[in-house]
Design a protein around this motif. Structure first.
Motif, short mmCIF file in Angstrom:
data_model
loop_
_atom_site.label_atom_id
_atom_site.label_comp_id
_atom_site.label_asym_id
_atom_site.label_seq_id
_atom_site.Cartn_x
_atom_site.Cartn_y
_atom_site.Cartn_z
N VAL A 32 0.84 -1.19 0.00
CA VAL A 32 0.00 0.00 0.00
C VAL A 32 0.88 1.24 0.00
O VAL A 32 1.83 1.36 0.78
CB VAL A 32 -0.94 0.00 1.22
N GLU A 33 0.57 2.18 -0.88
CA GLU A 33 1.34 3.42 -0.96
C GLU A 33 1.06 4.30 0.24
O GLU A 33 -0.11 4.57 0.55
CB GLU A 33 1.00 4.17 -2.24
N GLU A 35 0.49 7.66 2.43
CA GLU A 35 -0.15 8.92 2.07
C GLU A 35 0.91 9.99 1.78
O GLU A 35 1.96 10.03 2.41
CB GLU A 35 -1.07 9.40 3.19
N ARG A 92 -5.03 9.87 -9.36
CA ARG A 92 -5.35 9.55 -7.97
C ARG A 92 -4.87 8.14 -7.66
O ARG A 92 -5.19 7.19 -8.38
CB ARG A 92 -6.85 9.67 -7.73
N THR A 93 -4.11 8.01 -6.61
CA THR A 93 -3.65 6.71 -6.14
C THR A 93 -4.08 6.55 -4.69
O THR A 93 -4.67 7.47 -4.09
CB THR A 93 -2.12 6.58 -6.24
N HIS A 94 -3.77 5.40 -4.11
CA HIS A 94 -4.13 5.19 -2.71
C HIS A 94 -3.48 6.23 -1.81
O HIS A 94 -4.05 6.64 -0.79
CB HIS A 94 -3.69 3.78 -2.27
N GLY A 95 -2.28 6.70 -2.20
CA GLY A 95 -1.54 7.60 -1.34
C GLY A 95 -1.91 9.06 -1.46
O GLY A 95 -1.72 9.83 -0.51
N HIS A 182 5.39 4.29 -5.89
CA HIS A 182 4.90 5.11 -4.79
C HIS A 182 5.55 6.47 -4.88
O HIS A 182 6.70 6.61 -5.33
CB HIS A 182 5.24 4.48 -3.44
N GLU A 212 2.56 -2.11 -10.22
CA GLU A 212 2.01 -2.63 -8.98
C GLU A 212 2.15 -4.14 -9.02
O GLU A 212 1.97 -4.77 -10.07
CB GLU A 212 0.53 -2.26 -8.84
#
Length: 401
Positions: A32-33, A35, A92-95, A182, A212
């Motif tokens: 998971v990237e 924030e 937009r990414t998870h981070g 990331h 990924e």
């Protein structure tokens, strides 16, 4: 023929999957990237070449907010030569959120060109200079995997290479530019390449670390939009595989990371663009995975069995790759075919397997190459960090085929 290739690909995939043994934590489960928040300012300016590698440039920059109102201005001396607003993409990414802006600059003649990025209200936000070299001699800096993590210190090496070759036509890098897709690792890349990225275009390919993790690799959108390459690639790999033409050389980049799923489109495309080659006397191919692996328990069957023979038939002069975290120079068993050069410019290193079967090889350090190209000769010299010459090769136009 396409059906046969798909059957072979599926068989080789099954074999490779068994060999890997489903190391889920490393290859299947994405990390998971963390924030992140980017500032709204112009940052991470990057040059890439157009299809005309000598004369065309694409300039990209990122920010934490939409800067589609920015303007890029290019000067010749004190005169404004070109002005354009950017293409804009929000990623937009998870981070977090990254805004990418890019401008394609049309064909330029040899010279130095100051350029600025100006905000919508007319305030200058960035200034630098790009160089278009002459068409009689081009120099290229060749580097391997980088994959900086927080303990690495790559910038001094990149700064020294830039100082030694400020007029290089391009830097060519063979994948795994970043450790993972990331923002923290993209930041490491831009820190390390701060003297190069906004001034000299980068030619790179997709490595496994640009994706990924997962059974079906997914290329990071930041790679696709920041590194904006010509749309001359095969179906479903447009922007991931591409070619760039120089006066005396065609550089063809393909996505070796996706070959199991895309060999049916990439191989015919490779054959076509290698054979059509226009008037370029030299052919250079770039990918992340080598045709001849030099480290233990690594074998790239599609590269070796389906693409290696194709490169020979099409008269490719040089194949550049990385992945193995060593330096190795190979040729086909009979001493013919292309020169195969594998490079690593990362702190992470592996051991060379069976050194005696390579023309030259070494591990345990970081390596780079300098390639020069004229109408008559292509030369490559490979160095260990610090400037020690390890190997060299020369390919002449006369009598090549």
């Amino acid at each position: 023929m396409g059906k046969i290739i798909r059957i072979v690909s599926a068989s080789l995939l099954a074999t490779t999957t068994g060999t890997v043994g489903f190391n889920w934590s490393k290859w299947i489960t994405p990390l998971v990237e963390p924030e992140y928040v980017l500032s709204d300012s112009v940052q991470r300016v990057q040059l890439t070449p157009g299809e005309d590698g000598l004369r065309e440039r694409v300039v990209s920059w990122v920010s934490g907010a939409d800067r589609s109102g920015d303007s890029l201005r290019l000067f010749c001396g004190d005169s404004l030569l070109f002005r354009s607003g950017p293409f804009h993409k929000e990623i937009r990414t998870h981070g977090g959120v990254t805004h990418v802006q890019s401008v394609t600059i049309p064909s330029l003649v040899a010279g130095r060109y100051p350029y600025t990025i100006t905000s919508g209200d007319g305030v200058e936000a960035y200034r630098d200079t790009l160089v278009i070299p002459s068409d009689s001699l081009q120099t290229f800096v060749l580097i391997g995997d980088v994959q900086d993590t927080w303990g690495d210190d790559t910038r001094p090496l990149m700064d020294s290479l830039y100082r030694a070759h400020p007029g290089a036509a391009a830097w060519i890098q063979v994948g795994d530019l970043i450790e993972r897709p990331h923002d923290q690792y993209w930041r490491r890349y831009y820190d390390a390449f701060a003297s190069v990225a906004p001034r000299i275009p980068l030619i790179t390919v997709i490595g496994d670390h640009e994706n990924e993790a997962g059974l079906m690799y997914d290329v990071d959108d930041r790679w696709e939009y920041v590194l904006d390459y010509p749309d001359n690639g095969p179906e479903e790999r447009v922007g991931h595989a591409y070619y760039i033409d120089y006066p005396d050389m065609r550089v063809v980049c393909y996505d070796s990371n996706s070959l199991f799923w895309s060999i049916g489109t990439q191989r015919p495309w490779l054959e076509r663009v290698l054979r059509e080659r226009k008037d370029q006397p030299f052919l250079v191919v770039c990918a992340h995975h080598p045709v001849y692996s030099g480290t233990k328990n690594r074998f790239n069957p599609l590269n070796n069995s389906l693409l290696g023979p194709l490169f020979r038939r099409c008269g490719v002069d040089l194949v550049l790759a990385g992945h193995d975290h060593i330096f190795a120079h190979d040729r086909d068993a009979d001493g013919g075919g292309p020169h195969y050069i594998g490079l690593s410019t990362a702190h992470k290193t592996y051991s060379v397997q069976e050194p005696e079967r390579h023309i030259a090889s070494e591990s345990g350090a970081r390596y780079y190459g300098i390639m020069t190209v004229t109408q008559k000769v292509l030369r490559v010299a490979v160095y260990r960090e610090g400037g020690t010459l390890l190997d060299s090769l020369s390919v002449s136009r006369k009598g090549r085929r």
